[in-house]
Design an enzyme around this catalytic site. Sequence first.
Site, short mmCIF file in Angstrom:
data_model
loop_
_atom_site.label_atom_id
_atom_site.label_comp_id
_atom_site.label_asym_id
_atom_site.label_seq_id
_atom_site.Cartn_x
_atom_site.Cartn_y
_atom_site.Cartn_z
N ALA A 65 0.86 -1.18 0.00
CA ALA A 65 0.00 0.00 0.00
C ALA A 65 0.89 1.23 0.00
CB ALA A 65 -0.88 -0.02 1.24
N GLU A 112 -0.24 -9.46 -0.87
CA GLU A 112 -1.66 -9.77 -0.67
C GLU A 112 -2.41 -9.76 -2.00
OE1 GLU A 112 -1.74 -6.62 2.28
OE2 GLU A 112 -2.50 -8.03 3.76
N1 CAA Z 1 4.62 3.26 -0.49
C1 CAA Z 1 5.02 4.42 -1.01
N2 CAA Z 1 6.20 4.58 -1.65
C2 CAA Z 1 6.99 3.50 -1.76
C3 CAA Z 1 6.64 2.25 -1.23
C4 CAA Z 1 5.37 2.14 -0.58
N3 CAA Z 1 4.91 0.97 -0.09
N4 CAA Z 1 7.64 1.38 -1.46
C5 CAA Z 1 8.59 2.06 -2.13
N5 CAA Z 1 8.20 3.34 -2.31
C6 CAA Z 1 8.94 4.44 -2.95
C7 CAA Z 1 10.06 4.94 -2.07
O1 CAA Z 1 9.58 5.87 -1.13
C8 CAA Z 1 10.96 5.56 -3.11
O2 CAA Z 1 10.42 6.81 -3.48
P1 CAA Z 1 11.39 8.12 -3.60
O3 CAA Z 1 12.31 7.77 -4.76
O4 CAA Z 1 10.44 9.21 -3.90
O5 CAA Z 1 12.13 8.23 -2.33
C9 CAA Z 1 10.80 4.62 -4.30
O6 CAA Z 1 9.59 3.93 -4.11
C10 CAA Z 1 11.92 3.59 -4.39
O7 CAA Z 1 11.98 2.92 -3.15
P2 CAA Z 1 13.35 2.76 -2.31
O8 CAA Z 1 14.25 3.91 -2.56
O9 CAA Z 1 12.97 2.48 -0.89
O10 CAA Z 1 13.94 1.45 -3.03
P3 CAA Z 1 14.92 0.37 -2.39
O11 CAA Z 1 15.35 -0.48 -3.54
O12 CAA Z 1 15.96 1.00 -1.55
O13 CAA Z 1 13.99 -0.50 -1.40
C11 CAA Z 1 12.00 -1.71 -0.79
C12 CAA Z 1 12.94 -1.27 -1.92
C13 CAA Z 1 12.72 -2.71 0.12
C14 CAA Z 1 10.79 -2.40 -1.42
C15 CAA Z 1 11.56 -0.47 0.02
O14 CAA Z 1 11.08 0.51 -0.89
C16 CAA Z 1 10.48 -0.74 1.01
O15 CAA Z 1 10.73 -1.28 2.08
N6 CAA Z 1 9.21 -0.34 0.71
C17 CAA Z 1 8.11 -0.44 1.61
C18 CAA Z 1 7.62 -1.87 1.77
C19 CAA Z 1 6.49 -1.94 2.77
O16 CAA Z 1 6.63 -1.66 3.93
N7 CAA Z 1 5.29 -2.36 2.29
C20 CAA Z 1 4.12 -2.53 3.11
C21 CAA Z 1 3.26 -1.31 3.02
S1 CAA Z 1 1.89 -1.37 4.17
C22 CAA Z 1 0.73 -2.34 3.43
O17 CAA Z 1 0.92 -2.82 2.30
C23 CAA Z 1 -0.53 -2.59 4.19
C24 CAA Z 1 -1.44 -3.58 3.61
O18 CAA Z 1 -1.55 -4.68 4.09
C25 CAA Z 1 -2.24 -3.31 2.43
#
Ligand code: CAA
Length: 258
Positions: A65, A112
């Site tokens: 999300a 999911e």
């Molecule tokens: N939401 C919003 N933006 C996101 C995102 C997310 N879930 N995941 C990645 N992005 C964005 C980052 O903020 C970044 O944007 P900017 O360039 O503007 O800073 C861009 O995508 C690239 O991401 P990273 O720089 O973080 O890339 P990375 O290769 O270093 O890391 C990653 C990749 C491990 C996937 C990392 O992005 C990450 O941990 N993302 C979040 C994962 C997460 O926590 N997901 C769960 C969300 S909650 C949910 O989904 C609830 C539910 O049950 C529905």
Amino acid sequence: MPYENILVETHGPVGLIRLNRPKALNALSDGLVTDLEKALDVFEADRSIHVIVVTGGEKAFAAGADIKEMAGFGHMDAYLNDFITRKWGRLATCRKPTIAAVAGYALGGGCELAMMADIIIAADNAKFGQPEITIGTIPGSGGTQRLTRFIGKSKAMLMCLTGQQMTAEEAERAGLVAKVVPAADLLDEALRIANRIASMSLPVAMMVKESVNRSYETTLAEGILFERRVFHSTFGLADQKEGMSAFVEKRQPNFENK
Ligand code: CAA
């Protein structure tokens, strides 16, 4: 129909939806989920489409999300708007067979979403995870429920409690994904499987799907009764006559989807 966050193609009887917010790793924003719901509605209503494939990009199927969008929500924003409900679950309510072709990250809502499809095909670089606990929340789109049914309590607890990711190979071993293929072959393989399913009778494929899904919702005896009744109903189909005649006559069947 114009979409901002997805790309939509048809490949004969297969509808293909590509999640397309690469800069945000296909984070599931409201806009993306709205587009996805609309595209799924269109394919579901289109009689020429038999199977729907959902895929992402090379680096991410979807990283969950959109955290930036929901970070400021209060309890009442989430509760009164019933956040992550209606359109979020659309893939799970499709009646036609669906395939998730997953490369890269399938995290949180991305994992999911993949689990809402009937079959998950993974690229060898795919990574599955439910990292919500690391950002102070829990899976909200079925993760604690579907993942547990796929891989069992202990592995689901490990993933949901630690946020630890699972590789494609581990996911295949655990029963989360049906097949792992080299990343370069992912879409070809997903489309090959989709086309094979699409070559069957559409109503029969839909009945198979409905019957398998029933096993998640009911007791064994009730599920078997449901299956038996659906099996009986296939004898009212022209495609059952054609399929069995073709076998007896040693030829390929020509299904008319009726
Ligand atoms: N939401 C919003 N933006 C996101 C995102 C997310 N879930 N995941 C990645 N992005 C964005 C980052 O903020 C970044 O944007 P900017 O360039 O503007 O800073 C861009 O995508 C690239 O991401 P990273 O720089 O973080 O890339 P990375 O290769 O270093 O890391 C990653 C990749 C491990 C996937 C990392 O992005 C990450 O941990 N993302 C979040 C994962 C997460 O926590 N997901 C769960 C969300 S909650 C949910 O989904 C609830 C539910 O049950 C529905």
